[in-house]
Design an enzyme around this catalytic site. Sequence first.
Site, PDB file in Angstrom:
ATOM      1  N   HIS A  50       0.859  -1.171   0.000  1.00 22.29           N
ATOM      2  CA  HIS A  50       0.000   0.000   0.000  1.00 22.29           C
ATOM      3  C   HIS A  50       0.902   1.229   0.000  1.00 22.29           C
ATOM      4  O   HIS A  50       2.024   1.194   0.504  1.00 22.29           O
ATOM      5  CB  HIS A  50      -0.867  -0.039   1.267  1.00 22.29           C
ATOM      6  CG  HIS A  50      -1.953   0.980   1.325  1.00 22.29           C
ATOM      7  ND1 HIS A  50      -1.714   2.291   1.664  1.00 22.29           N
ATOM      8  CD2 HIS A  50      -3.296   0.881   1.123  1.00 22.29           C
ATOM      9  CE1 HIS A  50      -2.857   2.960   1.669  1.00 22.29           C
ATOM     10  NE2 HIS A  50      -3.833   2.131   1.334  1.00 22.29           N
ATOM     11  N   ASP A  87       2.949  -4.260   8.090  1.00 23.34           N
ATOM     12  CA  ASP A  87       1.676  -3.571   7.879  1.00 23.34           C
ATOM     13  C   ASP A  87       0.572  -4.611   8.068  1.00 23.34           C
ATOM     14  O   ASP A  87       0.361  -5.475   7.225  1.00 23.34           O
ATOM     15  CB  ASP A  87       1.646  -2.985   6.467  1.00 23.34           C
ATOM     16  CG  ASP A  87       0.282  -2.423   6.066  1.00 23.34           C
ATOM     17  OD1 ASP A  87      -0.691  -2.566   6.844  1.00 23.34           O
ATOM     18  OD2 ASP A  87       0.176  -1.857   4.965  1.00 23.34           O
ATOM     19  N   GLN A 119      -4.592  -5.408   6.830  1.00 23.58           N
ATOM     20  CA  GLN A 119      -5.508  -6.357   6.211  1.00 23.58           C
ATOM     21  C   GLN A 119      -5.467  -7.741   6.851  1.00 23.58           C
ATOM     22  O   GLN A 119      -6.212  -8.631   6.435  1.00 23.58           O
ATOM     23  CB  GLN A 119      -5.199  -6.487   4.716  1.00 23.58           C
ATOM     24  CG  GLN A 119      -5.377  -5.208   3.929  1.00 23.58           C
ATOM     25  CD  GLN A 119      -6.827  -4.762   3.830  1.00 23.58           C
ATOM     26  OE1 GLN A 119      -7.753  -5.545   4.020  1.00 23.58           O
ATOM     27  NE2 GLN A 119      -7.033  -3.483   3.532  1.00 23.58           N
ATOM     28  N   LYS A 157     -10.990  -1.093  10.038  1.00 22.99           N
ATOM     29  CA  LYS A 157     -11.092  -2.278   9.190  1.00 22.99           C
ATOM     30  C   LYS A 157     -11.468  -3.526   9.987  1.00 22.99           C
ATOM     31  O   LYS A 157     -11.672  -4.590   9.407  1.00 22.99           O
ATOM     32  CB  LYS A 157      -9.766  -2.521   8.454  1.00 22.99           C
ATOM     33  CG  LYS A 157      -9.390  -1.411   7.465  1.00 22.99           C
ATOM     34  CD  LYS A 157      -8.095  -1.720   6.753  1.00 22.99           C
ATOM     35  CE  LYS A 157      -7.586  -0.543   5.938  1.00 22.99           C
ATOM     36  NZ  LYS A 157      -8.443  -0.196   4.799  1.00 22.99           N
ATOM     37  N   CYS A 200      -4.666   2.387  -3.877  1.00 16.79           N
ATOM     38  CA  CYS A 200      -3.451   2.898  -3.214  1.00 16.79           C
ATOM     39  C   CYS A 200      -2.287   1.928  -3.402  1.00 16.79           C
ATOM     40  O   CYS A 200      -1.515   1.670  -2.478  1.00 16.79           O
ATOM     41  CB  CYS A 200      -3.702   3.154  -1.730  1.00 16.79           C
ATOM     42  SG  CYS A 200      -4.875   4.482  -1.414  1.00 16.79           S
TER      43      CYS A 200
END
Length: 407
Positions: free
Chosen positions: A121, A198, A201, A224, A361
Amino acid sequence: MDIQEIRKQFPILHQEVNGNPLVYLDSAATSQKPVKVIEAVDRYYREYNSNVHRGVHTLGTLATDGYEGAREKVRKFINANSTEEIIFVRGTTTGLNTVAASYGRVNVGEGDEIVITPMEHHSNIIPWQQVAKATGATLKYLPLQEDGSISLEDVEKTVTSNTKIVSVMHVSNVLGTINPVKEIAAIAHKNGAIMVVDGAQSTPHMKIDVQDLDCDFFAFSGHKMCGPTGIGVLYGKKALLEKMEPIEFGGEMIDFVNLYDSTWKELPWKFEGGTPIIAGAIGLGAAIDFLEEVGLDNILAHEHKLAEYAIERLKDVDGVTVYGPKKRAGVVTFNISDVHPHDVATVLDAEGIAVRAGHHCAQPLMKWLKVSATARASFYLYNTESEIDTFVKGLIKTKEYFGNVLY
């Protein structure tokens, strides 16, 4: 796991959009919120709205207990050693930027390497670009396999003794690739580098154990994972956080201020300048309670099943290209030949179906895929196979509509 009972807890799902029942397939962008989270935030504002840490009055104590109680919930949720390692931030983007600015710019210099992937991202690309420009370090990219996965053999070749930072997304927001971050962390550490993950997700969908992953930093967002917007978490190993300087200065994060110098509070508060995101943290704590009641293993199994079902059903639509590996998270990114992704999303919206279209993104990844944009359907614990059937019918209608327009 009773999906219909779960769906009852999400008020927003029970409405019509453009005269059709809402089919929400955009949870990778942001998830919907259960009643438990909405009520927790509402209760804070209705019953004990106050600033934290500063006052001794009853409302201030209740607010502080709620805020710090949420920190402990996060600690348990990701199995951190201590609440000192849990920094509340605005989201994944802020967490990654904090690591880049506070750790990267200090510990990386000319001749050093920062290793990331082309699937990242933008929030995990641009901060490292800026560190490289400021320090003279080299930004290197791990090559991707044909299906968009990472080979550990390539990691071994790319990460060297000059590498100081490796930063990789746990799960791709485009391809659904589940990256082997634990194994990558071991390779990074073997070469003297730190590992940044990261987790935007992955955290909403699977059990996270930062000690087992042995990552040095791990960032994720509340919105999220059924929580409010504007709240996220940066986990960092205590030994690293203690050596880092804050990048935001003001109230809350100070110990003592003199006319020409100041000292900082201990962890975690030295990184939380200003009035913190109190309602957001309390809402995130409620979201963690909700997800743990459902069970992260149940959520992951349900999403894998939905992704497999969706990919199988998409075979009924002529001209569909699906991107990403066979083994994936609950994300299906695709294109339909001769139809722009934005047109796909527009026609689906007319049918009450919400999907994402664009570069997500992830423009370097779009270039790697040799496309300018894609459409994406992403699934969560409240989605059903019947919704995927509706989605596929919408795609067939889209294909027919543009076929008639074109021919």
